[in-house]
Design a protein around this motif. Sequence first.
Motif, mmCIF file in Angstrom:
data_model
loop_
_atom_site.group_PDB
_atom_site.id
_atom_site.type_symbol
_atom_site.label_atom_id
_atom_site.label_comp_id
_atom_site.label_asym_id
_atom_site.label_seq_id
_atom_site.Cartn_x
_atom_site.Cartn_y
_atom_site.Cartn_z
ATOM 1 N N LEU A 487 55.841 -18.545 114.133
ATOM 2 C CA LEU A 487 55.953 -17.502 114.432
ATOM 3 C C LEU A 487 55.053 -16.650 113.932
ATOM 4 O O LEU A 487 54.462 -15.632 114.607
ATOM 5 C CB LEU A 487 57.324 -16.965 113.913
ATOM 6 N N MET A 488 54.570 -16.707 112.626
ATOM 7 C CA MET A 488 53.321 -16.181 111.877
ATOM 8 C C MET A 488 52.201 -16.236 112.566
ATOM 9 O O MET A 488 51.481 -15.293 112.892
ATOM 10 C CB MET A 488 53.293 -16.669 110.429
ATOM 11 N N VAL A 489 51.919 -17.625 112.891
ATOM 12 C CA VAL A 489 50.457 -17.825 113.614
ATOM 13 C C VAL A 489 50.541 -17.104 115.124
ATOM 14 O O VAL A 489 49.602 -16.716 115.187
ATOM 15 C CB VAL A 489 50.108 -19.496 113.537
ATOM 16 N N GLU A 490 51.484 -17.206 115.776
ATOM 17 C CA GLU A 490 51.496 -16.925 117.141
ATOM 18 C C GLU A 490 51.135 -15.154 117.117
ATOM 19 O O GLU A 490 50.453 -14.679 118.207
ATOM 20 C CB GLU A 490 52.646 -17.362 117.758
ATOM 21 N N GLY A 491 51.715 -14.747 116.036
ATOM 22 C CA GLY A 491 51.676 -13.050 115.823
ATOM 23 C C GLY A 491 50.420 -12.732 115.253
ATOM 24 O O GLY A 491 50.197 -11.521 115.208
ATOM 25 N N SER A 492 49.468 -13.800 114.922
ATOM 26 C CA SER A 492 48.408 -13.309 114.100
ATOM 27 C C SER A 492 47.022 -13.506 115.211
ATOM 28 O O SER A 492 46.022 -13.032 114.936
ATOM 29 C CB SER A 492 48.002 -14.062 112.796
#
Length: 492
Positions: A487-492
């Motif tokens: 979720l973190m990587v997809e949002g960055s």
Amino acid sequence: MDTLVMTSQLPLYAVLASALAPIPLILAGRNPNMREAVTFAAGFLKLWFVMKMLPPVLEGKVLEYTLFEPVAGLPVQFRVDGMSMLFALVASSLWILTSAYAIGYMRPLKEHAQTRFYVFFAFSLSATLGVAFAGNLLTLYVFYELLSMSTYPLVTHHQDAEARGGGRRYLTYLLATSVGLVLPAMLFCYLKSGDMTFAAGGFLAGKVTPTEALVLLLMFVFGFAKAGVMPFHGWLPGAMVAPTPVSALLHAVAVVKVGVFCILRVVTGVFGLDFLEQLDLGLVVSFIAGFTVICSSLIALSQDNLKRRLAFSTVGQLSYIILGASLLSDLAVKGSMAHIAMHAFGKITLFFCAGAIYVATKKKYISDMVGIGRRMPITMVCFLIGSMSVMGLPPTGGLISKLHLLLGAPDSGRWWLMLFYVVSTLLNGAYLLPIVFRAFFKTGKHFDAGTEVQEAPMFCLVPLTLTAIGSILLFFFPHLVFELASLMVEGS
């Protein structure tokens, strides 16, 4: 698809659960059982609030709550996403186990000022979750500094010359770097962009020159000195003068992980992976982190004091995370975030074992622990499991995160950076496995063939056993960790 933002007071409640605990802790100070019951109540309440936030975060939602707005357009604000949730789950769950461990450590040793210890322990966990939930650079900085202040009395707990020296070094490193580097970098970001709010893809793209971006990135990497990047790592071995429960949670989980968490947050939420890759800035940080990984591992080889050896091991493992973030590939950044959880369980197990050994035998030097496996077999088996997790060996969670970090190097187009991880893993084995070998397969003057089994008190033994089991469970069930990291990587 736009992220759904929900207003929720749950982040505030999770922070306050331990921030308000010092009041009943002080009132119950004369009754140790009541004091520790308050600690457990606050710990479980904090974990419950964190768990309440997990379902909406897994659905891709972001929970937000504004405390106040000291400057127009610049609020002190909580914002809970996948990255926040992963760190909060690790810190809040391990606080409960460390609170139990503290009973088994502090009581048998008749440590003084135990109420003060639990009070500042609670404050430090509030500051840790404040960092985890920070929605912008201002909030992150405020709670980062609060964590430094609230952990200082824990580092200097023994109040002797060694503790005071370690405490001075602790504050000097952490305050000098944060005030001298992070604060001006943060203000420059605001002047150039008019914003400090963490955003998907960052908020600096197109607003700073490549040179400015490089300088800012280095100021953040070195300024968040809790991450232990050389040459600003000297506070961490010095802080080992603290009681082992402090070393275990704050210097294997909360304090040091706050440092790397802040760097990960800046990389993903201030600069953005695409912007850093476009400017090709990751390589500079890769060399800094790689240098720290190798040098700290070599220094660990020479340490006879067990906690100092583990401290230098932590310095290297923290830079694993920074090196992974600097690769800027989705695979490596996921591995970096996952390694926060995997390393936390492995390293806290090792520190718990070191403290249990000291409680049961008063031994703190590795050279005095030859044959100790006969006296403390459960503790040393758990030490082996913790060592395997740190090294990245099956069946422990450390293997999963380290594979992501290793494979992230060729995924980023720089396969040769894998060498830092490979060489470091060999060095990890060189400074950890001989401890286990000598504990079980050699006989020493203190623990010979006739030594009877006599473990540390149950309040020490049970937590270290549970964290060792946790390291194994993370190998078989890593899904939640990587779902939150994704979720973190997809949002960055």
